[in-house]
Design a protein around this motif. Structure first.
Motif, mmCIF file in Angstrom:
data_model
loop_
_atom_site.group_PDB
_atom_site.id
_atom_site.type_symbol
_atom_site.label_atom_id
_atom_site.label_comp_id
_atom_site.label_asym_id
_atom_site.label_seq_id
_atom_site.Cartn_x
_atom_site.Cartn_y
_atom_site.Cartn_z
ATOM 1 N N ASP A 1 0.593 -1.328 -0.107
ATOM 2 C CA ASP A 1 0.040 0.106 0.134
ATOM 3 C C ASP A 1 0.961 1.104 -0.114
ATOM 4 O O ASP A 1 1.454 1.451 0.937
ATOM 5 N N ALA A 2 1.020 1.816 -1.094
ATOM 6 C CA ALA A 2 2.016 3.194 -1.445
ATOM 7 C C ALA A 2 1.368 4.052 -0.434
ATOM 8 O O ALA A 2 2.465 4.805 0.174
ATOM 9 N N GLN A 3 0.139 4.378 -0.221
ATOM 10 C CA GLN A 3 -0.443 5.636 0.569
ATOM 11 C C GLN A 3 -0.273 5.263 2.067
ATOM 12 O O GLN A 3 0.717 6.088 2.876
ATOM 13 N N GLU B 1 3.568 5.751 2.587
ATOM 14 C CA GLU B 1 3.942 7.003 2.672
ATOM 15 C C GLU B 1 3.624 7.820 3.912
ATOM 16 O O GLU B 1 4.588 8.637 4.539
ATOM 17 N N ARG B 2 2.481 7.500 4.422
ATOM 18 C CA ARG B 2 2.256 8.166 5.619
ATOM 19 C C ARG B 2 2.805 7.427 6.847
ATOM 20 O O ARG B 2 2.998 8.318 7.665
ATOM 21 N N ALA B 3 3.240 6.126 6.745
ATOM 22 C CA ALA B 3 3.947 5.698 7.870
ATOM 23 C C ALA B 3 5.336 6.499 7.938
ATOM 24 O O ALA B 3 5.679 6.834 9.127
ATOM 25 N N VAL B 4 6.230 6.429 6.869
ATOM 26 C CA VAL B 4 7.299 7.227 6.853
ATOM 27 C C VAL B 4 7.108 8.651 7.083
ATOM 28 O O VAL B 4 8.092 9.137 8.229
ATOM 29 N N CYS C 1 -2.323 10.156 14.852
ATOM 30 C CA CYS C 1 -3.697 10.500 14.616
ATOM 31 C C CYS C 1 -3.639 11.549 13.152
ATOM 32 O O CYS C 1 -4.591 11.171 12.326
ATOM 33 N N GLY C 2 -2.728 12.590 13.197
ATOM 34 C CA GLY C 2 -2.772 13.415 12.016
ATOM 35 C C GLY C 2 -2.189 12.748 10.683
ATOM 36 O O GLY C 2 -2.876 13.274 9.626
ATOM 37 N N HIS C 3 -1.776 11.707 10.778
ATOM 38 C CA HIS C 3 -1.386 11.051 9.639
ATOM 39 C C HIS C 3 -2.287 9.759 9.065
ATOM 40 O O HIS C 3 -2.053 8.923 8.192
ATOM 41 N N VAL C 4 -3.389 9.524 9.976
ATOM 42 C CA VAL C 4 -4.601 8.482 9.786
ATOM 43 C C VAL C 4 -5.872 9.264 9.467
ATOM 44 O O VAL C 4 -6.326 9.998 10.146
ATOM 45 N N PRO C 5 -6.314 9.011 8.280
ATOM 46 C CA PRO C 5 -7.314 9.911 7.741
ATOM 47 C C PRO C 5 -8.526 9.676 8.604
ATOM 48 O O PRO C 5 -9.170 10.905 8.865
#
Length: 361
Positions: free
Chosen positions: A195-197, A200-203, A346-350
């Protein structure tokens, strides 16, 4: 056909409503389960989480050693030994200072007796006022004739074993966090490779958590160390006895937002009352403490920390109370970095960005 479409529309609406209700119910149950786990497993989680956040403070040293071509495991071991030595030194200094203070307490016997007599007179006055409303229990008051030394020694031994176990957990967690941190990060990114998105969010989240918390922990340790040394020096110049204790406790208590600085005022002013026995010196010592704390809070902290963690003031206050309720005094020390990490994640989890907005400033 129109009736069929209407029925299907109503069924879809009911299914969506039930799905939302089920989702919210599961979210509430999951939250309750997490809270129960945090409380039930606190003896394991507290030292582990404390060690992980301590690793952010030691990480620059480990990175510096790695740049000097030292293997990762050796750099992590050196960082762990350094952190353990510093923490052990702080505890040894506190123990020695408080032992010396306790040994000198008989010198303040007269002043303590006067203070205790004043408190006893006040309590006796209140007791006489309440005797008309409170009746003694039937059979009179039972007086324990001897100290239960067996229970006392058993409790002390259990407390010492529990403290040793928590210290062991903290040391090993600190080492593995320093030694295995990059490897676990790579494993997480590998698991999210499909899952590319999400990758990216995890990084982005990992990088932001690491950057913000490392800067906060390093700056906070440096600022509080300087605060403790300045307080120690000023109290020593003023002539306040055991100035090292009050400087050290001031630096440690300032890791706790709001409550720590207020609690730190009690110790030096109490010492001034015992040492000098008059209000004038107590007010001078209180003014010194208030001036140092005001200078740090209004000048030093904004200059070096600023809005680094981007947390709301009310969130910090209520969050500190929450973590104190869950984990006691250790929770107060960990409240700010935990809240910051929660805001970033939380800011990186939609679906959780609304939580990050509430936590943010």
């Amino acid at each position: 056909m129109a009736k069929v479409r209407t029925v299907r529309s109503r069924l879809d609406t009911v299914v969506q409503r039930n799905s939302r209700i089920t989702e919210r119910s599961l979210a509430l149950l999951a939250t309750a389960a997490v809270l129960a786990f945090l409380w039930l497993a606190r003896e394991f989680l507290m030292p582990a989480v404390l060690a992980i956040f301590l690793a952010f403070t030691v990480h620059p040293v480990v990175s510096w050693l790695e740049r000097r071509h030292l293997p990762r495991w050796a750099a992590a071991a050196a960082g762990t030994l350094l952190a353990t030595a510093v923490v052990a030194g702080i505890f040894a200094l506190l123990y020695g200072s408080f032992s010396a203070f306790w040994a000198e307490l008989p010198q303040y016997e007269d002043k303590l007796r006067e203070a205790v007599q004043g408190i006893v007179r006040r309590v006796a006055h209140l007791q006489r006022q309440g005797e008309a409303m409170v009746k003694p229990p039937p059979g009179g008051v039972k007086v324990q004739e001897s100290v239960p030394w067996g229970v006392l020694l058993l409790g002390t031994a259990q407390g010492a074993l529990a403290l040793a176990g928590e210290a062991t957990i903290a040391v090993f967690t600190l080492y593995f966090a320093l030694a295995e941190g990059p490897r676990f990060r790579q494993k997480l990114l590998t698991a999210l490779s499909r899952d590319a998105q999400a990758r990216e969010r995890a990084v982005s989240a990992i990088a932001e958590v690491h950057h913000d918390l490392e800067q906060y922990m390093v700056n906070r340790v440096a600022i509080n160390t300087a605060l403790g040394l300045v307080t120690w020096g000023i109290y020593a110049l003023y002539g306040l006895e055991h100035a090292a204790i009050w400087g050290l406790t001031t630096g440690l208590l300032h890791f706790i937002p709001y409550v720590g600085p207020a609690a730190g005022l009690v110790l030096p002013t109490g010492m001034a009352l015992l040492q000098y026995g008059d209000v004038q010196h107590v007010l001078v010592v209180a003014a010194i403490y208030t001036g140092i704390v005001a200078l740090q809070g209004n000048v030093v902290d904004p200059l070096f920390l600023g809005k680094q963690l981007r947390l709301s003031s009310i969130v910090i206050f209520l969050g500190s109370l929450f973590w104190f309720w869950i984990w006691g005094p250790v929770g107060l020390f960990l409240a700010v970095p935990l809240l910051s990490a929660a805001r970033i994640i939380c800011g990186h989890v939609p679906r959780l960005r609304v939580v990050a907005e509430f936590l943010g400033e």
